[in-house]
Design a protein around this motif. Sequence first.
Motif, PDB file in Angstrom:
ATOM      1  N   GLY A 146       0.781  -1.233   0.000  1.00  0.00           N
ATOM      2  CA  GLY A 146       0.000   0.000   0.000  1.00  0.00           C
ATOM      3  C   GLY A 146       0.810   1.279   0.000  1.00  0.00           C
ATOM      4  N   PRO A 147       1.224   1.769   1.169  1.00  0.00           N
ATOM      5  CA  PRO A 147       1.912   3.057   1.252  1.00  0.00           C
ATOM      6  C   PRO A 147       3.154   3.170   0.387  1.00  0.00           C
ATOM      7  CG  PRO A 147       1.255   2.311   3.428  1.00  0.00           C
ATOM      8  CD  PRO A 147       0.972   1.187   2.505  1.00  0.00           C
ATOM      9  N   ALA A 148       3.948   2.104   0.283  1.00  0.00           N
ATOM     10  CA  ALA A 148       5.201   2.174  -0.469  1.00  0.00           C
ATOM     11  C   ALA A 148       4.960   2.436  -1.946  1.00  0.00           C
ATOM     12  CB  ALA A 148       5.994   0.879  -0.284  1.00  0.00           C
ATOM     13  N   GLN A 149       3.788   2.023  -2.444  1.00  0.00           N
ATOM     14  CA  GLN A 149       3.485   2.189  -3.860  1.00  0.00           C
ATOM     15  C   GLN A 149       2.531   3.341  -4.144  1.00  0.00           C
ATOM     16  OE1 GLN A 149       2.590  -1.492  -6.017  1.00  0.00           O
ATOM     17  NE2 GLN A 149       3.197  -2.677  -4.207  1.00  0.00           N
ATOM     18  N   SER A 150       2.118   4.054  -3.105  1.00  0.00           N
ATOM     19  CA  SER A 150       1.115   5.111  -3.285  1.00  0.00           C
ATOM     20  C   SER A 150       1.664   6.359  -3.950  1.00  0.00           C
ATOM     21  CB  SER A 150       0.521   5.484  -1.923  1.00  0.00           C
ATOM     22  OG  SER A 150       1.505   6.121  -1.104  1.00  0.00           O
ATOM     23  N   GLY A 151       2.974   6.586  -3.856  1.00  0.00           N
ATOM     24  CA  GLY A 151       3.561   7.815  -4.376  1.00  0.00           C
ATOM     25  C   GLY A 151       3.427   8.999  -3.430  1.00  0.00           C
ATOM     26  N   ILE A 152       2.713   8.803  -2.319  1.00  0.00           N
ATOM     27  CA  ILE A 152       2.524   9.893  -1.353  1.00  0.00           C
ATOM     28  C   ILE A 152       3.767  10.079  -0.492  1.00  0.00           C
ATOM     29  CG2 ILE A 152       1.161  10.612   0.660  1.00  0.00           C
ATOM     30  CD1 ILE A 152      -1.250   9.285  -0.619  1.00  0.00           C
ATOM     31  N   LEU A 153       4.434   8.997  -0.158  1.00  0.00           N
ATOM     32  CA  LEU A 153       5.661   9.076   0.633  1.00  0.00           C
ATOM     33  C   LEU A 153       6.849   9.371  -0.270  1.00  0.00           C
ATOM     34  CD1 LEU A 153       5.172   6.027   3.031  1.00  0.00           C
ATOM     35  CD2 LEU A 153       4.859   8.450   3.569  1.00  0.00           C
ATOM     36  N   ALA A 154       7.804  10.120   0.277  1.00  0.00           N
ATOM     37  CA  ALA A 154       9.045  10.393  -0.448  1.00  0.00           C
ATOM     38  C   ALA A 154       9.890   9.118  -0.498  1.00  0.00           C
ATOM     39  CB  ALA A 154       9.809  11.522   0.230  1.00  0.00           C
ATOM     40  N   ASP A 155      10.791   9.038  -1.476  1.00  0.00           N
ATOM     41  CA  ASP A 155      11.643   7.844  -1.629  1.00  0.00           C
ATOM     42  C   ASP A 155      12.461   7.568  -0.370  1.00  0.00           C
ATOM     43  OD1 ASP A 155      10.672   7.495  -4.146  1.00  0.00           O
ATOM     44  OD2 ASP A 155      12.406   8.393  -5.170  1.00  0.00           O
ATOM     45  N   ARG A 156      13.007   8.630   0.237  1.00  0.00           N
ATOM     46  CA  ARG A 156      13.829   8.432   1.432  1.00  0.00           C
ATOM     47  C   ARG A 156      12.981   7.888   2.589  1.00  0.00           C
ATOM     48  NH1 ARG A 156      12.723  12.393   4.913  1.00  0.00           N
ATOM     49  NH2 ARG A 156      11.801  14.342   4.126  1.00  0.00           N
ATOM     50  N   LEU A 196      11.717   3.269   6.109  1.00  0.00           N
ATOM     51  CA  LEU A 196      10.720   2.380   6.693  1.00  0.00           C
ATOM     52  C   LEU A 196      11.008   0.923   6.369  1.00  0.00           C
ATOM     53  CD1 LEU A 196       7.547   4.577   6.169  1.00  0.00           C
ATOM     54  CD2 LEU A 196       8.362   3.717   8.368  1.00  0.00           C
ATOM     55  N   PHE A 197      11.464   0.647   5.147  1.00  0.00           N
ATOM     56  CA  PHE A 197      11.844  -0.726   4.821  1.00  0.00           C
ATOM     57  C   PHE A 197      13.014  -1.188   5.700  1.00  0.00           C
ATOM     58  CE2 PHE A 197       9.608  -0.714   0.581  1.00  0.00           C
ATOM     59  CZ  PHE A 197       8.876  -1.870   0.832  1.00  0.00           C
ATOM     60  N   LEU A 198      13.983  -0.310   5.932  1.00  0.00           N
ATOM     61  CA  LEU A 198      15.085  -0.652   6.835  1.00  0.00           C
ATOM     62  C   LEU A 198      14.570  -0.912   8.243  1.00  0.00           C
ATOM     63  CD1 LEU A 198      17.825   1.886   5.654  1.00  0.00           C
ATOM     64  CD2 LEU A 198      17.784  -0.599   5.285  1.00  0.00           C
TER      65      LEU A 198
END
Length: 567
Positions: free
Chosen positions: A372-382, A387-389
């Motif tokens: 969800g959130p990781a692919q939404s484009g709403i969050l910045a890449d950093r 968050l994955f880390l």
Amino acid sequence: MRCCVCLFQRSLQCSPSKMAAGESNSRSSCLNLSNSGPLGNAPPSNVAHSSPASNGGAAGATGGMNRNAGNSNPLSGPENGGGADSSVRIAPSTQNPPRQSVGQSAAAAHGASASGAITGAASNMTATSSSSSSSSTSTATDASAAAVSSLPSSPASVLVYREPVYNWQATKSTVKERFALAVGSAVFDAMFNGGMATTSTEIELPDVEPAAFLALLKFLYSDEVQIGPETVMTTLYSAKKYAVPALEAHCVEFLKKNLRADNAFMLLTQARLFDEPQLASLCLENIDKNTADALAAEGFTDIDLDTLVAVLERDTLGVREVRLFGAAVRWAEAEAQRQQLQPTPENKRRVLGKALSLIRFPLMTIEEFAAGPAQSGILADREVVSLFLHFTVNPKPHVEFIDRPRCCLRGKECSITRFSQVESRWGYSGTSDRIRFSVNRRIFVVGFGLYGSIHGPTDYQVNIQIIHTDSNTVLGQNDTGFSCDGTASTFRVMFKDPVEILPSVNYIACATLKGPDSHYGTKGMRKVTHEAPATGIKTCFTFCYAAGNNNGTSVEDGQIPEVIFYT
């Protein structure tokens, strides 16, 4: 329709009136006061006045009503039937003076005794709705008895002074008490009788719906409470605007009785707007208990940003964080449309503002975040990388989002045990122990009780999960460990945050242990019921075999003997 209310042996009459000939359909409705004289025996200003004998009284100062001509009704909408042109106009007599002090001059009296009288009358009080579908009309006439006092001859003026009492109407809960003092609203009293009373022939009330104003008048002059789902908010607004707390209380009580999950967000917005903390608190409690249903309601996307922030700040919401994110995205899409913006990821982030930082992404599972959130484009890449880390490495790096669990739990912790006997030697080789279960009512699972080593005190590494059977979605998980003392007791292993379990839905409880052989349970029960001692409420668990590789755990034997939960 005609009705009469006796007051001080005088009548208050309500009769229909018509719009003036040739008046435009868009013109606001009016309240006409054709008789001359002040509206009742209201107390004078606390500034003393003297008055020459030639006019027998002080000339009152005139003033206009403070209005925001361009202010549209903040409550207008499909629910209340209001339109942009809906308003009420009050037209007092041009001869209606403000409140006056009474005085006498000996020179004017030529030695004769003089008397003064304060009389008040109001007639042809008409309120007409400008709505094309209906018109609301009422006429009121009030003639109060004259108060006559003889004043002695004196070369100096005689002044009448009374200490004013602000908003005495608020202390009078019945129409009888209010009529005993001739008026039911401190605001109307000031408008027509105060030191700054208007002398205009017409007063426009641009932000009051005609239906709500009629309900206000009916309450003031007959104690009749006329509140419905479509008019309650506009009536509450009118009651607050014109300082009628008794009607305000009726409106709030109506809203409390009709509070549900599907309207909790709408009522919360209105409670915050009207500064009703008790109603707002009840709305928030309802949202805490029924978060999923409240978020799914149609009215959720209509709330303002401040209300969204107030809800997301709470630690007591009973829903998974990924569902909060989904709801926030829906709200952002609706808000972008209201602001006439394209619903791009950048604009969604822009309208969310502070609300985005209140989504607790670290509480999601890595699967929920990735899908969800990781692919939404709403969050910045950093933000996505950090968050994955956070999900995958130890020690976990700092993230910009809150990682404190939301505590949606109430009451006492409960647990059930599905085995009636304990045996020795259950081995582990990296395969998960799994058992399928369902419940008869909504609960929140916070952890499992697991068996420990048969070889004395030992430490175990363990991953626990709850999986939605039909979708194979991981709803909650935790990589952790526990220490055992070598006994046949169970040892608690907890999730990072509670996992919502819905009634009649199949879930899989899963535990993957790394460590030596342990105890295990036998003589398992297919159905286990927990009864709350205080309330008698029963929570029934039904266990079934989980298909696939489950390390031998079944209904009859194996691991995961205990489920820890809150209702």
